[in-house]
Design an enzyme around this catalytic site. Structure first.
Site, PDB file in Angstrom:
ATOM      1  N   GLY A 113      38.320  35.813  40.740  1.00  0.00           N
ATOM      2  CA  GLY A 113      38.666  34.405  40.917  1.00  0.00           C
ATOM      3  C   GLY A 113      38.342  33.600  39.666  1.00  0.00           C
ATOM      4  N   SER A 114      38.014  32.341  39.858  1.00  0.00           N
ATOM      5  CA  SER A 114      37.834  31.424  38.734  1.00  0.00           C
ATOM      6  C   SER A 114      36.592  31.701  37.902  1.00  0.00           C
ATOM      7  CB  SER A 114      37.790  29.979  39.244  1.00  0.00           C
ATOM      8  OG  SER A 114      39.049  29.589  39.739  1.00  0.00           O
ATOM      9  N   THR A 115      35.696  32.586  38.360  1.00  0.00           N
ATOM     10  CA  THR A 115      34.549  32.943  37.521  1.00  0.00           C
ATOM     11  C   THR A 115      35.002  33.617  36.229  1.00  0.00           C
ATOM     12  OG1 THR A 115      34.276  35.120  38.559  1.00  0.00           O
ATOM     13  CG2 THR A 115      33.106  33.263  39.562  1.00  0.00           C
ATOM     14  N   TYR A 116      36.233  34.102  36.218  1.00  0.00           N
ATOM     15  CA  TYR A 116      36.792  34.843  35.072  1.00  0.00           C
ATOM     16  C   TYR A 116      37.366  33.917  33.999  1.00  0.00           C
ATOM     17  CZ  TYR A 116      39.282  38.955  33.075  1.00  0.00           C
ATOM     18  OH  TYR A 116      39.743  39.979  32.275  1.00  0.00           O
TER      19      TYR A 116
END
Length: 385
Positions: A113-116
């Site tokens: 998800g957006s942690t990437y």
């Protein structure tokens, strides 16, 4: 290391089954002792945070890779296997739909998800593709050909720079950015953090995740079978990229330390009985040399604003004295509700810890994973500071 060696004894019985003679042919050899990095009190508390939840969390010293808490839920009571287990009980454990034998932190692979998103941000500033004040307009969606790719914020973020895009987790900003960065650079910077590679933790059966480079995409879709639409999924941690919670922890720790990649581990020392001495295992470390100190600071500032700005997606995790930096993530799940992520670290050098929290089917990272992290950090802060 723990097992040791069995001993055996020759026993002579008479016809009535009475021992008439015996001799020890081989003494049993006790195994070695392991001293773990786990904090037992913290571990018990963190396990309680996951009552009724699936997923897990890890808290690690990012200076050396020592893990203080390691929770994968649902789990099982290891006492079930002490002295043997009945066929019926073993079958019930195997057939449990919650998969308690499955270590989610080591074996499970999820979209990050957006942690990437920080990977693309780092590539963009290090390759001089943008400056942090470069803006894109987010209206709530991004049009590519005849397809629409939505931002999580339906009304949009408006005019947004890099700090605002990390702080507010703006998908549209990163949709624009990946078109300039491209897959080759995304892959290169992901490899600096060793995505697609096992961390080397001292536990078995660790999964490697998937880092889709150009060869992978060509083999899966054909040479001309993929394109910009796939990039829009990859940049927000969806599509073909898969990671373990351990890999996200290693990545977070590397950001916290400005490039030090450590090996997460649970064993601190081994008492070797045969030599009557303590052995201190060595775990691999390396330094990411390809990113400048200035650009590390840009990403760290963005993660700081996620927690410490009034419009950050994890502003509720702001804990006085800990200088928490973080990133929320919501990973689409084809089998049910989205998975919720929260990764982060403390900027307080007296509290040098990085963490990852995953709540399976938890929905949003800010709504489910971040509150778990806050409780864990508050508990441990009150214990040691």
């Amino acid at each position: 290391l723990l097992r040791g060696k069995d001993g055996h004894q020759l026993v002579v019985l008479n016809a009535k089954g009475i021992v008439v003679n015996s001799a020890i042919e081989q003494d049993a050899v006790p195994g070695n002792d392991l001293y773990l990095t786990i904090d037992a009190e913290l571990q018990a508390y963190c396990e309680s945070l996951f009552d009724g939840l699936s997923g897990g969390l890890i808290l690690m010293d990012y200076t050396n890779g020592e893990i203080l808490s390691f929770v994968s839920k649902p789990d099982f009571n290891p006492e079930l296997f002490s002295g043997g287990i009945s066929h019926e009980l073993w079958s019930s454990v195997l057939q449990d739909t919650l998969k308690p034998l499955f270590n989610r932190l080591v074996q499970a692979q999820y979209p990050p998800g957006s942690t990437y998103k920080m990977i693309t941000a780092l590539a963009a500033v290090e390759e001089n593709i943008i400056t942090p004040d470069q803006t894109f307009h987010c209206s709530g969606s991004y049009r590519l050909g005849n397809r629409t790719f939505n931002c999580w914020k339906k009304e949009g973020h408006g005019k947004t720079d890099l700090f605002g895009a990390i702080r507010g987790s703006c998908n549209v900003y990163f949709y624009n950015l990946i078109q300039r960065v491209g897959l080759t650079q995304l892959t290169k910077y992901s490899m600096y953090f060793e995505f697609g590679q096992a961390t080397g933790i001292d536990l078995p059966e660790e999964a490697s995740g998937i880092l889709p480079d150009e060869n992978y995409m060509n083999s899966r879709y054909g040479k001309n079978g993929w394109g910009k639409g796939n990039l829009l999924n990859l940049v927000i941690g969806q599509g073909e990229v898969l990671t373990t919670p351990l890999q996200l922890l290693r990545y977070t720790a590397a950001i916290a330390s400005q490039g030090k990649v450590v090996t997460p581990h649970l064993v601190r020392t081994i008492y070797d009985r045969s030599q009557d001495k303590l052995i201190y295992p060595e775990f691999q470390e390396k330094q990411i040399q390809q990113i400048s100190p200035e650009n590390w600071k840009i990403i760290i500032e963005g993660m700081k604003q996620v927690v410490q700005s009034k419009d950050g997606t994890a502003r509720r995790v702001n804990i006085s004295g800990l200088d928490i930096h973080g990133k929320t993530g919501t990973a689409q799940n084809p089998h049910g509700e989205d998975h919720a992520w929260f990764i982060g670290f403390s900027g307080n050098r007296r509290f040098p810890f990085a963490f990852v929290v995953l709540v399976e089917n938890g929905g949003s990272g800010s709504g489910k994973a971040a509150p778990v992290a806050k409780k864990m950090l508050q508990f441990y802060m009150e214990k040691i500071l």
